[in-house]
Design an enzyme around this catalytic site. Structure first.
Site, short mmCIF file in Angstrom:
data_model
loop_
_atom_site.label_atom_id
_atom_site.label_comp_id
_atom_site.label_asym_id
_atom_site.label_seq_id
_atom_site.Cartn_x
_atom_site.Cartn_y
_atom_site.Cartn_z
N GLY A 13 0.84 -1.20 0.00
CA GLY A 13 0.00 0.00 0.00
C GLY A 13 0.87 1.24 0.00
CB ALA A 17 -1.67 4.10 6.17
CB VAL A 37 3.95 -4.06 -2.80
CG1 VAL A 37 3.19 -4.70 -3.96
CG2 VAL A 37 5.23 -4.80 -2.50
CB VAL A 48 -4.25 11.58 -4.21
CG1 VAL A 48 -5.27 11.07 -5.22
CG2 VAL A 48 -3.50 12.78 -4.77
CG PHE A 118 -14.31 18.41 9.44
CD1 PHE A 118 -13.93 19.45 8.61
CD2 PHE A 118 -14.41 17.13 8.90
CE1 PHE A 118 -13.65 19.21 7.26
CE2 PHE A 118 -14.13 16.89 7.56
CZ PHE A 118 -13.74 17.94 6.74
CD GLN A 232 -18.13 8.31 7.96
OE1 GLN A 232 -17.06 8.61 7.42
NE2 GLN A 232 -18.40 8.61 9.21
CG HIS A 234 -19.52 12.32 3.19
ND1 HIS A 234 -20.23 13.45 2.88
CD2 HIS A 234 -18.34 12.74 3.72
CE1 HIS A 234 -19.51 14.51 3.21
NE2 HIS A 234 -18.36 14.11 3.72
CG LEU A 244 -16.63 13.90 -0.33
CD1 LEU A 244 -17.68 13.19 0.49
CD2 LEU A 244 -15.28 13.82 0.36
CD GLU A 247 -18.10 16.42 8.03
OE1 GLU A 247 -18.56 15.33 7.64
OE2 GLU A 247 -17.47 16.54 9.08
NE ARG A 292 -17.98 12.83 7.34
CZ ARG A 292 -16.76 12.70 6.86
NH1 ARG A 292 -16.24 11.51 6.67
NH2 ARG A 292 -16.03 13.77 6.59
CG HIS A 360 -16.84 8.96 2.81
ND1 HIS A 360 -16.22 9.42 1.67
CD2 HIS A 360 -16.24 9.61 3.85
CE1 HIS A 360 -15.28 10.30 2.01
NE2 HIS A 360 -15.27 10.41 3.32
CE1 TYR A 361 -11.69 5.88 6.83
CE2 TYR A 361 -13.07 4.92 8.55
CZ TYR A 361 -11.82 5.30 8.08
OH TYR A 361 -10.71 5.09 8.86
NE ARG A 395 -13.48 8.38 8.48
CZ ARG A 395 -13.23 9.46 7.72
NH1 ARG A 395 -12.44 10.43 8.18
NH2 ARG A 395 -13.77 9.59 6.53
CB SER A 398 -10.94 16.02 9.75
OG SER A 398 -11.38 16.31 11.05
CG LEU A 401 -6.84 12.83 5.56
CD1 LEU A 401 -6.93 14.26 5.03
CD2 LEU A 401 -6.16 11.93 4.52
C1 LIG Z 1 -13.14 11.40 -1.65
C2 LIG Z 1 -12.61 11.19 -0.26
C3 LIG Z 1 -12.34 12.27 0.55
C4 LIG Z 1 -11.87 12.07 1.84
N1 LIG Z 1 -11.60 13.17 2.63
C5 LIG Z 1 -11.09 12.99 3.86
C6 LIG Z 1 -10.74 14.11 4.66
O1 LIG Z 1 -10.86 15.26 4.27
N2 LIG Z 1 -10.25 13.87 5.90
C7 LIG Z 1 -10.06 12.61 6.39
O2 LIG Z 1 -9.60 12.45 7.53
N3 LIG Z 1 -10.37 11.53 5.63
C8 LIG Z 1 -10.86 11.70 4.38
N4 LIG Z 1 -11.16 10.59 3.62
C9 LIG Z 1 -10.78 9.27 4.10
C10 LIG Z 1 -9.28 9.05 3.90
O3 LIG Z 1 -8.84 9.78 2.78
C11 LIG Z 1 -8.93 7.59 3.68
O4 LIG Z 1 -9.47 6.81 4.71
C12 LIG Z 1 -7.42 7.40 3.67
O5 LIG Z 1 -6.81 8.29 2.75
C13 LIG Z 1 -7.01 5.98 3.34
O6 LIG Z 1 -5.60 5.95 3.29
P1 LIG Z 1 -4.81 4.58 3.25
O7 LIG Z 1 -3.37 4.91 3.24
O8 LIG Z 1 -5.32 3.67 4.31
O9 LIG Z 1 -5.25 3.92 1.86
P2 LIG Z 1 -5.26 4.49 0.37
O10 LIG Z 1 -4.84 5.90 0.26
O11 LIG Z 1 -6.57 4.08 -0.18
O12 LIG Z 1 -4.12 3.64 -0.31
C14 LIG Z 1 -4.22 2.24 -0.49
C15 LIG Z 1 -2.95 1.74 -1.15
O13 LIG Z 1 -2.98 0.33 -1.18
C16 LIG Z 1 -2.58 -0.13 -2.46
N5 LIG Z 1 -3.20 -1.44 -2.67
C17 LIG Z 1 -4.48 -1.80 -2.42
N6 LIG Z 1 -4.66 -3.11 -2.75
C18 LIG Z 1 -3.47 -3.56 -3.19
C19 LIG Z 1 -3.01 -4.82 -3.67
N7 LIG Z 1 -3.82 -5.89 -3.80
N8 LIG Z 1 -1.71 -4.93 -4.05
C20 LIG Z 1 -0.86 -3.86 -3.98
N9 LIG Z 1 -1.25 -2.66 -3.53
C21 LIG Z 1 -2.54 -2.52 -3.13
C22 LIG Z 1 -3.05 0.94 -3.41
O14 LIG Z 1 -2.32 0.92 -4.61
C23 LIG Z 1 -2.78 2.21 -2.59
O15 LIG Z 1 -1.44 2.61 -2.77
C24 LIG Z 1 -11.66 10.77 2.32
C25 LIG Z 1 -11.92 9.68 1.52
C26 LIG Z 1 -12.42 9.88 0.25
C27 LIG Z 1 -12.75 8.67 -0.59
#
Ligand SMILES: Cc1cc2nc3c(=O)[nH]c(=O)nc-3n(C[C@H](O)[C@H](O)[C@H](O)COP(=O)(O)OP(=O)(O)OC[C@H]3O[C@@H](n4cnc5c(N)ncnc54)[C@H](O)[C@@H]3O)c2cc1C
Length: 594
Positions: A13, A17, A37, A48, A118, A232, A234, A244, A247, A292, A360-361, A395, A398, A401
């Site tokens: 990932g 995170a 990976v 992003v 928020f 969740q 939204h 989206l 908020e 939410r 959403h989540y 959740r 905010s 992140l």
């Molecule tokens: C539109 C939107 C807006 C949001 N806005 C907010 C906000 O303002 N504030 C807030 O706190 N939260 C927000 N959230 C929630 C928050 O953004 C996400 O919960 C968080 O970014 C998830 O991060 P992550 O690192 O866990 O996973 P992600 O950023 O989803 O990354 C997952 C990674 O895992 C990799 N991956 C997945 N499966 C595999 C596989 N089988 N093999 C190899 N790689 C794999 C992907 O390539 C990617 O790199 C928002 C969510 C969305 C959808």
């Protein structure tokens, strides 16, 4: 098969995170070799897309206890309070650290970090970078990661299996998408940071890649999935696309209106209306800035009363930000304006935005302790794929992140410490598991006589989830969902692919993702069926009350090869905030120990 690739730690990932965890390992011990990976180029991870901001206490009028209380009451008391306390304490340090790495947080005129209110938070504590916070955070992390040569990236590699030997996780099998070859990536510790699984529903804000892969990998390796029934919605997605509208639009003063032009939330026990022209927002946690779950439920009730507005993509209400004026919208909500123009065909400076609730989540995920360790030695999980749990049944916007950063850093440290003392890995044994995985995938590609198509199975899963496991559920709707999912799971064995090529075979990946999603959907539906109470985002019309006597507990779903998951329960950790009623629009109840 080519030789196994070997690292000390493999992180699956490349979102917020995963990148934060990789930096933590590199900073702690530069001698460790780390692999990241990612099935997409890291900057395309869903992080992003995050818009509104990241929460952490920074102002003098705020306190760590207040952030804890908001998070715990927002979670409907299902969050583990030791995890919340730790999270809240570490949060400011992590956001300041990100600032030092270059994240362009918005500023007040005197130079201090700006914060916005928020939903469900009693005070302004959400740091932001306009309404593109995730974009800036992920760039900052990615650029910082580039400093560390010991981190090797495997971009566009798709992990399909955890390699477990001697009761320890010792690596992953992953397809190199460019060649179609399965490779064994051996490591002393694996960190899963694969994000959420919103794509098990048809209407979601989640990017197409959010298919719950890491959750499914852990689930198949015998690790329980925790609190999966809590999904969740939204309250403000664009109809049709599910894109989206953050908020932040409401925290800057946007209001929700029904078809009569009324701020209908005043009828739903969410406190007094904010004066949208008062820049100080004297009363948080109320009306449009309620949590939410409550806002999404209010939409359904309003729909039942006939007060929503017909649209070509289902019923909507209006999110009105016109009174903010063009200057403020351009400064603080430029992306909202851009999205509304491009995807709803309206300019929010002049017209209200049509919105409806959207998946959403995932509050639930891979069960871990506060150090992100799963019950399987050598396996860690962090980010949206993990359930630590700070989110409980709902959740607060905010908090996610920030969670990526706080627990990403902890995951990196915990894994680095573990590999120092865990002993050598059995490379030959796990390489042979990867050979078996290659055989399984080759057989799937070349199956001559399947009768099922990805799209029809996926559509049936979507329909089962949306119709039976949505904002409101009951026993009969959930039973129907479980039955359909069992049938879909059976039909999966008969899947037929048309594309047999090895180079970027997107049909193969879609099939593997579908397999993952069906496992996740099953865990969601069965956990929801067994929880005969209503709490946070899990609302049972047949059991409308919260039942602390029986369900102040986490659900733990263990996968079985045939049939439904086995469910067990784990007590919630309560430290200083005994369960109480959730109140919004009022001052929080005094907390013990303050
Ligand atoms: C539109 C939107 C807006 C949001 N806005 C907010 C906000 O303002 N504030 C807030 O706190 N939260 C927000 N959230 C929630 C928050 O953004 C996400 O919960 C968080 O970014 C998830 O991060 P992550 O690192 O866990 O996973 P992600 O950023 O989803 O990354 C997952 C990674 O895992 C990799 N991956 C997945 N499966 C595999 C596989 N089988 N093999 C190899 N790689 C794999 C992907 O390539 C990617 O790199 C928002 C969510 C969305 C959808």
């Amino acid at each position: 098969m080519s030789e196994a690739l070997q690292h000390d730690i493999v992180i699956v990932g490349g979102g917020g995170a995963g990148l934060r965890a990789a930096i933590a390992v590199a900073e702690l011990d530069p001698t460790l070799s780390v692999a990241v990976v990612s099935k997409v180029y890291p900057m395309r991870s869903h992080t992003v897309a995050a818009e509104g901001g990241a929460a952490a206490v920074i102002k003098d009028n705020d306190s760590l206890d207040a952030h804890c209380y908001d998070t715990i009451s927002g979670s409907d008391w299902l969050a583990d309070q030791d995890a919340v306390e730790l999270f809240v304490r570490e949060a400011p340090k992590e956001l300041i650290q990100l600032e030092h790495w270059g994240c362009p947080w918005n500023r007040e005129p005197d130079g201090h970090v700006a914060v916005r209110p928020f939903g469900g938070m009693n005070i302004e504590r959400t740091w932001f970078a306009a309404d593109k916070t995730g974009f800036h955070m992920l760039h900052t992390l990615f650029q910082t990661l580039l400093k560390y040569d010991e981190v090797v990236r495997y971009d566009e590699w798709f992990a399909t299996k955890l390699l477990v030997e001697d009761g320890r996780c010792q690596g992953v099998a992953a397809i190199e998408l460019r060649t179609g070859q399965v490779r064994c990536i051996a490591a002393k510790a694996v960190i899963l940071s694969t994000g959420g699984a919103g794509r098990i529903f048809p209407f979601t804000t989640n990017g197409a890649i959010k298919t719950g892969d890491g959750m499914a990998l852990a689930y198949r390796a015998g690790v329980p999935l925790k609190d999966m029934e809590f999904v969740q919605y939204h309250p403000t997605g664009l109809p049709g696309t599910g894109i989206l509208i953050t908020e932040a639009a409401r925290s800057e003063g946007g209001v929700l209106l029904n078809k009569h032009g009324e701020r209908y939330l005043s009828n739903y026990d969410l406190g007094e209306a904010l004066d949208v022209h008062d820049p100080k927002h004297p009363q948080m946690r109320s009306m449009e800035l309620g949590p939410r779950d409550r806002l999404s439920q209010a939409f359904v009730k309003e729909h039942e009363k006939g007060n929503t507005i017909d649209s070509p993509f289902g019923d909507v209400v209006h999110l009105d930000i016109r009174h903010l004026g063009e200057k403020k919208i351009n400064k603080l909500l430029p992306f909202v304006r851009e999205l509304a123009k491009n995807y709803a065909g309206i300019d929010p400076v002049h017209e209200p935005i049509p919105v409806r609730p959207v998946v959403h989540y995932m509050m639930g995920g891979i069960h871990t302790d506060v150090d992100t360790a799963t019950p399987l030695p050598g396996l860690y999980a962090v980010g949206e794929c993990a359930c630590i749990s700070i989110n409980g049944a709902n959740r607060l916007g905010s908090n996610s992140l920030t969670k990526l950063l706080v627990f990403g850093a902890r995951a990196g440290k915990a894994a680095a410490q573990y590999v120092g003392g865990c002993g050598a890995i059995s490379v030959a044994a796990i390489q042979s598991q990867a050979v078996d995985e290659q055989a399984r995938i080759t057989a799937l590609l070349n199956k001559p006589d399947g009768s099922e198509r990805i799209v029809s199975l996926r559509t049936d899963m979507y329909h089962a989830m949306e119709s039976g496991a949505g904002i409101f559920r009951d026993e009969s709707s959930l039973k129907r969902t479980c039955e359909t999912l069992a049938e879909v799971r059976g039909r999966l064995r008969n899947i037929q692919l048309d594309d047999r090529s090895n180079c970027f075979n997107t049909e193969l990946i879609a099939a593997l993702e579908l397999e993952n999603m069906i496992d996740i959907a099953n865990a969601v539906a069965h956990s929801a069926l067994a929880r005969t109470e209503s709490r946070g985002s899990h609302q049972r019309t047949d059991f409308p009350d919260r039942d602390d006597a029986n369900f102040l507990k986490h659900s733990m779903a263990y996968r079985t090869d045939e049939g439904p998951p086995r469910l067990e329960y784990l007590d919630v950790v309560i430290t200083r905030w005994p369960p109480a009623e959730r109140t919004y629009g009022a001052k929080p109840v005094e907390t013990a120990g303050e």
